[in-house]
Design a protein around this motif. Sequence first.
Motif, mmCIF file in Angstrom:
data_model
loop_
_atom_site.group_PDB
_atom_site.id
_atom_site.type_symbol
_atom_site.label_atom_id
_atom_site.label_comp_id
_atom_site.label_asym_id
_atom_site.label_seq_id
_atom_site.Cartn_x
_atom_site.Cartn_y
_atom_site.Cartn_z
ATOM 1 N N SER A 35 25.754 34.120 76.160
ATOM 2 C CA SER A 35 25.608 33.272 77.348
ATOM 3 C C SER A 35 25.000 31.944 76.914
ATOM 4 O O SER A 35 24.023 31.919 76.162
ATOM 5 C CB SER A 35 24.697 33.941 78.385
ATOM 6 N N ILE A 36 25.582 30.847 77.397
ATOM 7 C CA ILE A 36 25.170 29.510 76.976
ATOM 8 C C ILE A 36 24.672 28.739 78.188
ATOM 9 O O ILE A 36 25.403 28.567 79.174
ATOM 10 C CB ILE A 36 26.346 28.755 76.318
ATOM 11 N N VAL A 37 23.419 28.285 78.142
ATOM 12 C CA VAL A 37 22.841 27.508 79.231
ATOM 13 C C VAL A 37 22.275 26.210 78.677
ATOM 14 O O VAL A 37 22.079 26.053 77.473
ATOM 15 C CB VAL A 37 21.737 28.301 79.971
ATOM 16 N N GLU A 171 32.053 28.274 82.745
ATOM 17 C CA GLU A 171 31.582 28.438 84.117
ATOM 18 C C GLU A 171 32.644 29.107 84.992
ATOM 19 O O GLU A 171 33.053 28.574 86.025
ATOM 20 C CB GLU A 171 31.194 27.078 84.712
ATOM 21 N N PRO A 172 33.114 30.280 84.601
ATOM 22 C CA PRO A 172 34.275 30.883 85.268
ATOM 23 C C PRO A 172 34.025 31.335 86.704
ATOM 24 O O PRO A 172 34.974 31.548 87.448
ATOM 25 C CB PRO A 172 34.590 32.082 84.376
ATOM 26 N N PHE A 200 31.998 33.970 74.618
ATOM 27 C CA PHE A 200 31.095 32.831 74.760
ATOM 28 C C PHE A 200 31.245 32.331 76.192
ATOM 29 O O PHE A 200 32.344 31.930 76.594
ATOM 30 C CB PHE A 200 31.460 31.700 73.794
ATOM 31 N N MET A 201 30.169 32.366 76.969
ATOM 32 C CA MET A 201 30.242 31.971 78.379
ATOM 33 C C MET A 201 29.222 30.895 78.706
ATOM 34 O O MET A 201 28.015 31.077 78.532
ATOM 35 C CB MET A 201 29.991 33.176 79.289
ATOM 36 N N ILE A 202 29.708 29.755 79.196
ATOM 37 C CA ILE A 202 28.842 28.711 79.724
ATOM 38 C C ILE A 202 28.519 29.036 81.177
ATOM 39 O O ILE A 202 29.403 29.390 81.960
ATOM 40 C CB ILE A 202 29.521 27.334 79.644
ATOM 41 N N GLU A 208 22.760 34.963 85.823
ATOM 42 C CA GLU A 208 24.094 35.411 85.417
ATOM 43 C C GLU A 208 24.166 35.560 83.898
ATOM 44 O O GLU A 208 24.718 36.530 83.380
ATOM 45 C CB GLU A 208 25.130 34.396 85.896
ATOM 46 N N GLY A 209 23.597 34.590 83.190
ATOM 47 C CA GLY A 209 23.597 34.661 81.730
ATOM 48 C C GLY A 209 22.843 35.872 81.224
ATOM 49 O O GLY A 209 23.289 36.553 80.300
ATOM 50 N N PHE A 210 21.683 36.156 81.825
ATOM 51 C CA PHE A 210 20.909 37.336 81.447
ATOM 52 C C PHE A 210 21.670 38.622 81.754
ATOM 53 O O PHE A 210 21.701 39.549 80.956
ATOM 54 C CB PHE A 210 19.575 37.363 82.207
#
Length: 270
Positions: A35-37, A171-172, A200-202, A208-210
Amino acid sequence: MTDSIIEFNNVWKEYGDNVVLERLNLGVKAGEFVSIVGASGCGKTTFLNLLLGTEQATRGEILLDGQPLNPEPGIERGIVFQRYSVFPHLTALENCMLGDEFAGSLTSLLLGRLAGKAKSAARERAMSMLEKVGLANAANRYPSELSGGMQQRLAIAQALLKQPRILLLDEPFGALDPGIRKDMHGLIGELWQEQQLTVFMITHDLSEGFHLGSRLWVFDKLRHDPQAPERFGAQVTFDIPLHHEHSSAAQMDQLATLPGTPKAAVLAAS
């Protein structure tokens, strides 16, 4: 990092005097969900484009399985954007079959149609994928007849049809209502495990990332020049494993100090 599927070795991305990313030294193992923030404009999408192949590094190298990453998009990488990347004039089934259409012969590509056994096989694969994402009953509907969540399911089906090893998510779920987002979280988690994807998810949603990731990256600038803010680029300033046995209290305390970080989200991951 020899056991990494993806490696970034001293990667920089610059546009003239504007340094977007700098000194990226990263390794990701097969099957990880990153997860990418980070703040808007810090280079997250540029990073994803480097992985996709639509952007090339200015300096350094990106390796896939120890070899230089193909500088053009390939079938080993699938991508899903925030806005539904589907063709409005094609049904859900036809949209899903596009991967096989484009992978066919030059003649098939020019004509835009597969034929015979190839078409039957493509239809079967597409229907199987639509079933996985819960759209089998909507196969003959056009995107205008689908809800936002259904369109995003279709975009995911498109991305996964050619069985990519790496799934890129930009950011889907950002345009979806909270209830639909929760359903999509469950779907992407199931597909990640079932297809053994490296993801890999922005996201701008730290919770959501956690919730989805097995690893969290925070992009930010370590170096600042108030007189020339474009002089330095962003790096991964935090790299946090999200499995309980690997997460450290010190890392969580550090992350909680970031501006705008929801304390509840930090507690949920610790």
